[in-house]
Design a protein around this motif. Structure first.
Motif, PDB file in Angstrom:
ATOM      1  N   THR A   1       0.857  -1.219   0.228  1.00  0.00           N
ATOM      2  CA  THR A   1      -0.086  -0.052  -0.053  1.00  0.00           C
ATOM      3  C   THR A   1       0.934   1.232  -0.016  1.00  0.00           C
ATOM      4  N   ILE A   2       0.060   2.440  -0.509  1.00  0.00           N
ATOM      5  CA  ILE A   2       0.930   3.744  -0.234  1.00  0.00           C
ATOM      6  C   ILE A   2      -0.210   4.538   0.548  1.00  0.00           C
ATOM      7  N   ARG A   3       0.451   5.460   1.605  1.00  0.00           N
ATOM      8  CA  ARG A   3      -0.247   6.092   2.433  1.00  0.00           C
ATOM      9  C   ARG A   3       0.334   7.621   2.212  1.00  0.00           C
ATOM     10  N   VAL A   4      -0.878   8.465   2.574  1.00  0.00           N
ATOM     11  CA  VAL A   4      -0.788   9.777   2.527  1.00  0.00           C
ATOM     12  C   VAL A   4      -0.952  10.394   3.939  1.00  0.00           C
ATOM     13  N   TRP A   5      -0.074  11.090   4.486  1.00  0.00           N
ATOM     14  CA  TRP A   5      -0.008  11.557   6.014  1.00  0.00           C
ATOM     15  C   TRP A   5      -0.095  13.074   5.858  1.00  0.00           C
ATOM     16  N   ASP A   6      -0.783  13.659   6.938  1.00  0.00           N
ATOM     17  CA  ASP A   6      -0.550  15.140   7.131  1.00  0.00           C
ATOM     18  C   ASP A   6       0.638  15.292   7.961  1.00  0.00           C
ATOM     19  N   ILE A   7       1.551  16.104   7.528  1.00  0.00           N
ATOM     20  CA  ILE A   7       2.834  16.363   8.102  1.00  0.00           C
ATOM     21  C   ILE A   7       2.694  16.916   9.466  1.00  0.00           C
ATOM     22  N   GLU A   8       1.838  17.781   9.721  1.00  0.00           N
ATOM     23  CA  GLU A   8       1.766  18.442  11.139  1.00  0.00           C
ATOM     24  C   GLU A   8       0.963  17.493  12.114  1.00  0.00           C
ATOM     25  N   THR A   9      -0.030  17.065  11.719  1.00  0.00           N
ATOM     26  CA  THR A   9      -0.871  16.189  12.516  1.00  0.00           C
ATOM     27  C   THR A   9      -0.468  14.959  12.625  1.00  0.00           C
ATOM     28  N   GLY A  10       0.372  14.241  11.466  1.00  0.00           N
ATOM     29  CA  GLY A  10       0.570  12.700  11.569  1.00  0.00           C
ATOM     30  C   GLY A  10      -0.460  11.889  11.100  1.00  0.00           C
ATOM     31  N   GLU A  11      -1.737  12.598  10.786  1.00  0.00           N
ATOM     32  CA  GLU A  11      -2.893  11.653  10.561  1.00  0.00           C
ATOM     33  C   GLU A  11      -2.866  11.301   9.085  1.00  0.00           C
ATOM     34  N   VAL A  12      -3.594   9.958   8.475  1.00  0.00           N
ATOM     35  CA  VAL A  12      -3.508   9.508   7.502  1.00  0.00           C
ATOM     36  C   VAL A  12      -4.723  10.218   6.510  1.00  0.00           C
ATOM     37  N   PHE A  13      -4.572  10.698   5.400  1.00  0.00           N
ATOM     38  CA  PHE A  13      -5.540  11.230   4.480  1.00  0.00           C
ATOM     39  C   PHE A  13      -6.177  10.109   3.790  1.00  0.00           C
ATOM     40  N   GLY A  14      -7.389  10.081   4.069  1.00  0.00           N
ATOM     41  CA  GLY A  14      -8.363   8.799   3.656  1.00  0.00           C
ATOM     42  C   GLY A  14      -7.807   7.649   3.724  1.00  0.00           C
ATOM     43  N   THR A  15      -8.052   6.577   2.950  1.00  0.00           N
ATOM     44  CA  THR A  15      -7.711   5.072   3.130  1.00  0.00           C
ATOM     45  C   THR A  15      -6.481   4.892   2.287  1.00  0.00           C
ATOM     46  N   PRO A  16      -5.708   3.791   2.546  1.00  0.00           N
ATOM     47  CA  PRO A  16      -4.417   3.475   1.868  1.00  0.00           C
ATOM     48  C   PRO A  16      -4.799   3.325   0.483  1.00  0.00           C
ATOM     49  N   LEU A  17      -3.797   3.756  -0.456  1.00  0.00           N
ATOM     50  CA  LEU A  17      -3.916   3.567  -1.831  1.00  0.00           C
ATOM     51  C   LEU A  17      -3.375   1.930  -2.106  1.00  0.00           C
ATOM     52  N   GLN A  18      -4.417   1.597  -2.721  1.00  0.00           N
ATOM     53  CA  GLN A  18      -4.242   0.165  -2.995  1.00  0.00           C
ATOM     54  C   GLN A  18      -4.334  -0.395  -4.415  1.00  0.00           C
ATOM     55  N   GLY A  19      -3.410  -1.232  -5.173  1.00  0.00           N
ATOM     56  CA  GLY A  19      -3.541  -1.499  -6.488  1.00  0.00           C
ATOM     57  C   GLY A  19      -2.537  -2.351  -6.771  1.00  0.00           C
ATOM     58  N   HIS A  20      -1.320  -2.051  -6.287  1.00  0.00           N
ATOM     59  CA  HIS A  20      -0.101  -2.928  -6.648  1.00  0.00           C
ATOM     60  C   HIS A  20      -0.213  -4.277  -5.872  1.00  0.00           C
ATOM     61  N   THR A  21       0.299  -5.242  -6.417  1.00  0.00           N
ATOM     62  CA  THR A  21       0.256  -6.420  -5.910  1.00  0.00           C
ATOM     63  C   THR A  21       1.695  -7.077  -5.414  1.00  0.00           C
ATOM     64  N   GLY A  22       2.382  -6.297  -5.183  1.00  0.00           N
ATOM     65  CA  GLY A  22       3.643  -6.529  -4.761  1.00  0.00           C
ATOM     66  C   GLY A  22       4.102  -5.234  -3.862  1.00  0.00           C
ATOM     67  N   ALA A  23       5.185  -5.537  -3.327  1.00  0.00           N
ATOM     68  CA  ALA A  23       5.655  -4.364  -2.144  1.00  0.00           C
ATOM     69  C   ALA A  23       5.933  -3.043  -3.323  1.00  0.00           C
ATOM     70  N   VAL A  24       5.521  -2.017  -2.563  1.00  0.00           N
ATOM     71  CA  VAL A  24       5.900  -0.896  -3.071  1.00  0.00           C
ATOM     72  C   VAL A  24       7.087  -0.448  -2.862  1.00  0.00           C
ATOM     73  N   TRP A  25       8.143  -0.305  -3.641  1.00  0.00           N
ATOM     74  CA  TRP A  25       9.451  -0.131  -3.414  1.00  0.00           C
ATOM     75  C   TRP A  25       9.899   1.320  -3.475  1.00  0.00           C
ATOM     76  N   SER A  26       9.087   2.146  -4.439  1.00  0.00           N
ATOM     77  CA  SER A  26       9.510   3.373  -4.316  1.00  0.00           C
ATOM     78  C   SER A  26       8.270   4.321  -4.835  1.00  0.00           C
ATOM     79  N   VAL A  27       8.295   5.684  -4.295  1.00  0.00           N
ATOM     80  CA  VAL A  27       7.190   6.499  -4.203  1.00  0.00           C
ATOM     81  C   VAL A  27       7.785   7.932  -4.588  1.00  0.00           C
ATOM     82  N   THR A  28       7.256   8.746  -5.413  1.00  0.00           N
ATOM     83  CA  THR A  28       7.842  10.137  -5.732  1.00  0.00           C
ATOM     84  C   THR A  28       6.366  11.018  -6.064  1.00  0.00           C
TER      85      THR A  28
END
Length: 1596
Positions: A1018-1045
């Motif tokens: 999964t991919i997660r998006v976080w609020d840098i100030e509060t540390g809370e997650v925005f929405g639900t995790p981004l799902q779609g990959h069927t293997g480990a997510v090695w890199s994000v940009t």
């Protein structure tokens, strides 16, 4: 937020005047101004007499220890009129307890300390006389039992204590003795003066409140204890406890004397007086009891440790310090003014309650008198001997970067006040020396201030005061951001709030109410805010009236109190306006304008308030100097001069300003500077003194001049002067710089050993030249590009002045500033093709500085002797200047051609998995296997602060926010963390939610969101100030997510996965955009997005890189191929170049458009490259690897030629060497799995590398006929090779179950013997193929040897034994030879087969009788590390190689060394061999080189003379006049560079510095005949001017 309408806060409760009769108060003010002695005794009289006494104390402290001071009167006998002191706070007596500066010539050993102790007999006699003078006086304790325990007791005690009470007897006795103890340790004098001050404060107090009698009794106990036995006689040896007691006693005395003030203070705060009294006295009594017990305990202890500890505590030298940033007595409030607020602040300082705020923020608009109050309090604390520090910011000193040195300066000042603080600080620095220089002020605060103060506060409850004045003048908001966080304890950081600090800790901060300061400090619960803007002008009117009456005292015949009052009413509470008005009224600049007329003009003038009122006065003063009819001519001159003053990056005195103006472009300085500045004395400092820096007296004048809407005709456009200063700076350097500007006599000395170097610098480098050298680049870069100015810069880089500039900067310790200067100049020329050559020159000089700065700073002559000669031959600086210095080292072989691709290497403590560069390119952060994060200075390679600790497992990803303020990391502990990039502190709690490893993190361009990719797919998006997650995790990959940009516009996320796909996501919705990008046939380990957001770049385990269209998802062209293993990381620069790092240990650069590799691969890493980053300007690449290094590469050199010619060589450690029977060839085996054959004369490879082994080759041997080679390897095999052709014989043996460590060939027989890590020895008959194992050792067999007669085998083992074997029977012929205390690493047999020689990890060599097994003589000692290899020559000499990187030669009969050690290898020597004629030694090392040594070169017993210092195969290249360097030393001279690259001779003389980063440590050293590979550095030193002749290096 304007200054005219600043933010408000409830003001200090006691700022309102509490006068019952304002007319009486006014009269009191007038009397005080005209006759200070008219003040009431409690406010003035007793303190004046005491000031006189303390003046004498100060005088005594300043005298030489041999002088005997004259007797002096006590304070009690002094008149109140004795010592007027208009600038001393009136609230407390001025205590002159100045801690003396340590005398560098004064020994700190015990003898000196004892010589300064008073004679105990004399002290005892003096005490007896003194006590007799006070007959009947004895210690009286407990006169009033539990006086302060209840209100009833308080009421039962008489209101006053009789001054003749016996309680005071011990105080009087002490004073009579202490005044005669002058010949003691300087710090003891300080303690005595504090004790004397405290006693006199009490004795001079006419009225003593009975409520404090129990505390007074305790104080009496203290003085009685001090005068018992030999207490005073031992003061010099018990300084620490004396100082503790002294300062605490002073604090108690202060409480006694000012008890009535404290009662009023408590009442006004609504506190219960009796309870507060009881608590305060109890605290003081407990502390004194504890200290007296410590005193009694220590009286019985030896004093030696204490004395030596004092000497050690003084060693806090080297800490960053800002001179001139401290308190200033000339800035004090006028005596009699500001009494209420000063008293209020002093009571706050004295209050020790836990609920008392630790910080007082004193704010106010310009001119309110904030600094005067701050300096008055600072000087008051100084005078009373308090532990205090004052640090002042100054807008005109921004170039000093005071904000980076604030707490190191404060720490040093506090250490000068208190011996306990000094000791604690010394220990802190000793434990972490790097903290002396760190710019991380959070570390400064915690480790240098909070920690030591906390330690000192355990013993002393006296207030510790820190004053920070004019915080608003620190620079821009970023300069004070961290200071504000520390003061406020901002919950958004991990900075500890100040409230937990000791209750005696007090900080006063003054500033204008700027928005950033107000927002941070205003609401903090532990900060008390006092706004001078909230104080009614009426309440300060009397103070200003008193001030004005004092300033206009000489005009009493013209003005009376009514006039003074009128001006005070006009002032609006602005002291700066009052000062300017008085100066204006007294001025005589305008003919016919008398003081009375000026007064009338002011009173009748504007009715404006605040800043506008101040502006009006500035205009009035300037108009008086420049009447309207003279302005047409005068204003341009005024603007030019004031512009120069305001734009100068540090204040310059008139002489320097004038000198600069002489170099302005024509027509800008045809007038005298003093005539312009002279009349501005009321506005500027230094107008009447040519040596005092000139700057605005008040910051508001700067604001006025630079704001056209406020200053109108007098507006100064500071930017218009930049051009003049840019030209002037360059021309001042042209005129002032010269070779050897400080006349350094010898090149052997480091700068630190040059006598009075600082004075030389001051005398030789003028103020204007110093300024120009440091700031010319800033002035040029501030200008729009201008061809005429560009030509001036061009001329500067074309001449030797460039080198002389670097020389001057190094002597001024400012060479580091050249990096910023050169970088800014290079950027200034960017895009101007006609000056491309100048830009290239700046970048070449920048590389030169980065490479050689450490050397030049260490010893500046080596700018010419070491740096310039060793620069690459194709570097501009070498081509331009090397020939101008003919008497410097000449490189005759191995000279580097171009700047190498690798600029520097940083070693880390563990495997490095991730790396990132800050947006400004100045910092590099890396994530380590151990879970730590380290941040480095990219230019200096220094760690900026201690490791960032928080992750529990390896850190796989790290990145900086776009503003450079934050670092985000992802780890195998499944967490994401946020850090403060400047301080290294963790921000908030870890971000938790992933259920697998976090492989990658990214921060959105706006700095608000974090994106993370995980093993959990999964991919997660976080609020840098509060540390809370925005929405639900981004799902779609069927293997480990090695890199994000994240895209530059912040709208899209791109991810790469183990499922071999790349996906694009909408940042807001979390939905996928389009279909997955498919094409890779392996894991997608890394993705990057181009700066224009049009392309995606990916790297994969399929060894390829692909480029994709962001919109369509289509691949551009064919995959980029070249790597031979997985592509672990990709990045793309603004210039559309792709950089990739791979498991093949290389970094490659690719052109996006062509898809082709640019230049050759960047090689150097010795393990997988996990991560790469590109600097913002594209000039640098940073990589990290499993080899535990970070490497910085120069991107500009990628297209250049190789820095040195590539030659065939081993690429890894050389484990074994052998010499052919004819002495013509060398055979070597290496960790690179190859065997190579070399010509012993030329070093050239005779055949191609012999390849066949699959693991490191550990041992080689040559057959007796010289035709065959045998090799043994870690791959458990033995191979046979043809010596001439290099071909394998086709015969190999595999039988060992572990490494083959050693091989030997039986003379005249086809039999090979080899030993293994499987604890066995095996004999292989090549003809029959039979293998016979020999087994007796209990651990690895490291070495085997065969006797010359072929009858015996000798083996050495990790079991610490040597075994002799019978060749025929295969049995051990004797018991094991024991004696070594560690592994036996090597064995050899003498040619006559009579002796065995062994080398061991225990660093010794032993000689044994072959027949009896007895040890012959004592072990041979000399090596400082493991003896890894030994051989024996026909002449009975032993040759040994060691992990200490040396080769030694020994006489086997005597056991003595026959020559000095051979030095030159930069790694352990793993193997040695000796030529058949006994004249040459060959050695192999882990440094990947093979060396051939001339055995006779360093033989002390040879009858012929040989050059002592030679780094060439040609002896005529030896050092000229070597005797002056050796200075009659018996040592034959330096035999190679030390680990830092210096060639150091006797007594630490510096000969040369070799840049090991450029030359890889491969160079000829004394005794070396050849180095393989044959590109080793060789030097011709025959014409070098060195030592006291170094300055002749320019002569032909």
């Amino acid at each position: 937020m304007s200054e005219d309408n600043p933010p408000r806060k409830k003001r200090f409760g006691l700022l309102k005047r509490s006068r019952s009769n304002p007319h009486l108060a006014e009269e009191r003010g007038r009397r005080a101004a005209s006759d200070p002695s008219s003040l009431p005794p409690s406010r003035n009289g007793s303190r004046r007499g005491f000031s006189k006494f303390l003046g004498k104390v100060t005088e005594r402290l300043a005298r030489s220890p041999r002088q005997s001071p004259n007797p002096e009167p006590t304070a009690a006998s002094s008149s109140a009129q004795d010592l007027p002191h208009p600038h001393t706070s009136q609230d407390l007596p001025p205590l002159a307890t100045i801690t003396p500066e340590p005398n560098p010539d004064q020994s700190s050993d015990l003898r000196i300390a004892k010589s300064e102790n008073p004679d105990p007999k004399v002290v005892t006699a003096t005490l007896a006389i003194a006590k007799a003078d006070f007959e009947g006086i004895r210690q009286v304790s407990g006169i009033v039992e539990n006086t302060a325990s209840s209100s009833n007791n308080l009421q039962a005690v008489p209101n006053m204590i009789d001054t003749s009470s016996k309680i005071l007897g011990p105080l009087k006795t002490f004073n009579s003795v202490a005044t005669g103890l002058a010949d003691v340790h300087p710090y003891a004098k300080v303690a005595l003066s504090i004790f004397t001050c405290a006693s006199k404060m009490i004795l001079d107090q006419v009225n003593r409140d009975a409520a404090v009698s129990s505390l007074l009794s305790k104080i009496s106990d203290v003085y009685a204890l001090l005068t018992e036995r030999d207490g005073l006689a031992r003061i010099a040896s018990m300084l620490e406890i004396y100082e503790k007691i002294a300062r605490q006693t002073l604090e108690c005395a202060d409480f006694v004397v000012h008890y009535s003030d404290m009662k009023s203070f408590w009442r006004r705060l609504g506190k219960h007086v009796f309870n507060e009294t009881e608590a305060a006295i109890q605290r003081h009594n407990e502390v004194l009891d504890n200290l007296m017990q410590q005193f009694r305990d220590q009286m019985a202890l030896t004093t030696i440790e204490t004395v030596h500890r004092i000497a050690e505590d003084l060693d806090v030298s080297g800490m960053e310090y800002v001179p001139g940033a401290g308190r200033n007595t000339s800035k004090n409030c006028l005596l009699g003014t500001r009494e209420d607020i000063l008293s209020e602040i002093k009571c706050w300082i004295r209050s020790m309650g836990e609920d008392v705020p630790r910080v007082l923020w004193l704010s106010g608009t310009a001119g309110k008198g904030k600094s005067a109050i701050a300096h008055t309090i600072a000087n008051w604390s100084y005078e009373r001997g308090g532990m205090r520090a004052c640090f002042c910011f100054d807008r005109t000193r921004e170039a000093e970067r005071r904000h980076e040195k604030i707490f190191t300066t404060i720490a040093r000042d506090l250490a000068d006040c208190d011996i306990i603080m000094r000791g604690a600080l010394a220990r802190a620095v000793h434990d972490d020396n790097e903290v002396k220089h760190t710019v991380d002020i959070s570390r400064q605060w915690q480790e240098l201030v909070v920690g030591p103060i906390g330690e000192a506060s355990k013993a002393i409850t006296a207030p510790v005061l820190i004053v920070i004045d004019a915080l608003d003048e620190s620079g821009d908001t970023k300069s004070r951001e961290q200071i504000l966080r520390l003061l406020s304890g901002n919950p958004n950081t991990s900075s500890p709030p100040l409230s937990p600090l000791p209750s005696n800790f007090r900080i006063i901060v003054t500033s204008r109410p700027l928005e950033d300061i107000h927002n941070t400090l205003h609401a903090a619960p532990h900060i008390r805010h006092v706004s001078l803007d909230d104080v009614s002008p009426v309440s300060t009117e009397l103070d200003i009236q008193l001030y004005i009456s004092h300033k206009l005292e000489d005009l009493r015949h013209v003005f009376n109190d009514a006039h003074f009052k009128a001006l005070a009413l006009k002032s609006d509470g602005l002291f700066e306006w009052a000062r300017l008005t008085c100066e204006y009224i007294k001025g005589t600049n305008r003919v016919g304008m008398e003081p009375k007329g000026r007064f009338n003009a002011v009173v009748a003038g504007t009715s404006a308030k605040g800043t506008r009122l101040l502006d009006d006065m500035y205009k009035r003063v300037l108009a008086d100097i420049m009447p309207e009819d003279e302005r047409e001519e005068g204003i341009p001159i005024f603007r030019s001069v004031m512009g120069q003053i305001l734009v100068s990056l540090e204040p310059l005195p008139m002489l320097a300003l004038t000198a600069m103006r002489l170099h302005f472009p024509e027509g800008t300085c045809d007038y005298r500077m003093d005539r312009v500045i002279g009349p501005l004395g009321s506005l500027l400092t230094g107008t009447s003194d040519s040596h005092t820096p000139i700057r605005p007296l008040h910051a508001s004048f700067y604001d006025f001049l630079t704001n056209e809407s406020r200053s109108h005709d007098f507006f100064v456009d500071a930017s218009s002067v930049q051009n003049d200063l840019a030209f002037a700076s360059l021309r001042v350097m042209e005129d002032g710089l010269r070779f050897n500007i400080c006349c350094l006599e010898s090149s052997y000395l480091p700068n630190s050993s040059v006598p009075e170097l600082e004075k030389r610098v001051e005398d030789s480098i003028s103020i204007e030249l110093s300024y120009s050298c440091r700031f010319w680049g800033t002035h040029v870069a501030a200008m729009p590009f201008k061809s005429s100015l560009a030509k001036e810069v061009e001329a500067f880089f074309d001449g030797e002045h460039l080198l002389w500039w670097l020389e001057a900067l190094a002597l001024m310790k400012s060479l580091g500033g050249s990096v910023a200067t050169l970088s800014s100049i290079a950027n200034w020329f960017l895009g101007h093709t006609e000056f491309t050559h100048v830009r290239d020159a700046t970048r070449d000089t920048l590389r030169f500085v980065r490479t050689f700065a450490t050397t030049i700073l260490c010893s500046t002559p080596h700018l010419y002797l070491s740096a310039l000669p060793f620069a690459p031959t194709q570097s501009r600086i070498f081509r331009k200047f090397a020939a101008k210095f003919p008497r410097t080292p000449r490189i005759v072989a191995g000279h580097v051609v171009n700047w190498p691709q690798m600029e520097k290497m940083i070693h880390t403590d563990d495997v490095v998995y991730s790396v990132a560069m800050s947006p400004d390119g100045k910092r590099t952060a890396c994530g380590l296997f151990d879970g730590n994060i380290q941040v480095w200075d990219t230019d200096t390679s220094e760690a900026l602060y201690t490791s960032l600790q928080g992750h529990s497992r390896c850190v796989m990803s790290i990145t900086f926010s776009l503003d450079g303020h934050r670092i985000v990391s992802g780890s195998h502990d499944s967490m994401v963390r946020v850090w403060d990039a400047k301080t290294g502190e963790a921000l908030g709690s870890p971000l938790q939610g992933h259920t697998g490893y976090v492989w990658s993190v990214a921060i959105s361009p706006d700095g608000k969101r974090i994106v993370s990719g995980s093993e959990d797919k999964t991919i997660r998006v976080w609020d840098i100030e509060t540390g809370e997650v925005f929405g639900t995790p981004l799902q779609g990959h069927t293997g480990a997510v090695w890199s994000v940009t994240i895209s530059r516009d912040g709208k899209r996320i791109v991810s790469g996965s183990a499922d071999r796909t790349i996906r694009v996501w909408d940042m807001k919705t979390g939905e996928t955009l389009g279909t997955p990008l498919q094409g890779h046939v392996g894991n997608v380990f890394s993705v990057a997005i181009s700066p224009d957001d049009k392309h995606i770049v990916s790297g994969s385990s399929d060894k390829t890189i692909r480029v994709w269209d962001m919109k369509t998802g289509k691949a551009f062209g064919a995959p980029l191929k070249g790597h031979t293993a997985s592509v672990m990381s990709v990045a793309i620069s603004d210039e559309n170049r792709i950089v990739s790092g791979s498991s093949d240990w290389t970094i490659r650069v690719w052109d996006v458009k062509s898809g082709k590799a640019v230049g050759s691969p960047l090689q150097g890493h010795t393990n997988d490259v996990w991560s790469i980053a590109i600097s913002p300007d594209g000039s640098r690449i940073v990589s990290c690897s499993e080899d535990k290094t970070i490497r910085v590469w120069d991107a500009d050199t990628i297209m250049g030629e190789a820095s040195v010619a590539a030659l065939q060589s081993h690429s890894a450690s050389v484990n074994s060497v052998a010499i052919s029977p004819d002495g013509c060839s060398i055979v070597s085996g290496s960790d690179d799995t190859t065997v190579q054959v070399w010509d012993i004369e030329t070093g050239k490879a005779l055949v191609a590398p012999l390849q066949g082994h699959t693991q490191p080759v550990m041992s080689v041997a040559i057959s007796p006929d010289g035709k065959g080679i045998v090799s043994g390897s870690v791959d458990k095999s033995i191979r046979i090779w043809n010596m001439e052709t290099g071909e394998a014989s086709g015969v190999s043996l595999q039988g060992h179950t572990y490494y083959v460590r050693s091989v030997a060939i039986l003379p005249d027989r086809n039999c090979i013997v080899f030993g293994s890590a499987d604890k066995t020895i095996r004999m292989w008959d090549i003809d029959t193929g039979e293998v016979h194992p020999l087994s007796r050792h209990s651990d690895w067999v490291r070495s085997v040897a065969i006797s010359s007669d072929g009858n015996h085998i000798v083996s050495g083992s990790h079991d610490k034994t040597i075994q002799v074997w019978d060749m025929k029977s295969g049995k051990a012929s004797s018991a094991p030879l024991r004696g070594h205390t560690s592994y036996v690493l090597s064995v050899a047999i003498s040619p006559d087969a009579c002796r065995i020689v062994s080398g061991s990890r225990d660093t010794t060599i032993r000689v044994w009788d072959m027949g009896t097994g007895e040890l012959l003589g004592t072990p041979l000692q000399g090596h400082t590390a493991s003896v890894t290899t030994v051989v024996i020559s026909d002449s009975n000499r032993i040759i040994s190689g060691s992990s200490d990187q040396t080769v030694r030669v020994w006489d086997m009969k005597t056991g003595e060394a026959v020559c000095a050690p051979f030095r030159g290898h930069t790694g352990p020597v793993l193997s040695v061999a000796i030529s058949p004629d006994g004249k040459r030694i060959v050695s192999g090392s882990s440094d990947k080189t093979i060396r051939v040594w001339d055995l006779e070169f360093l033989n002390w017993h040879q009858p012929f003379e040989v050059p002592a210092i030679c780094f060439s195969s040609t002896l005529t290249h030896a050092l000229h006049s070597a005797s002056s360097f050796l200075h009659d030393s018996e040592t034959p001279g330096p035999l190679g560079p030390n680990e830092d690259g210096w060639i150091v001779g006797p007594a630490g003389r510096l000969l040369l510095w070799i840049p090991l980063a450029l030359y890889s440590g491969t160079m000829h050293s004394p005794g070396t005949r050849l180095v393989i590979p044959n590109n080793a550095l060789q030097l011709d030193l025959s014409r070098v001017a060195h030592g006291t002749s170094w300055h002749k290096c320019r002569e032909q």
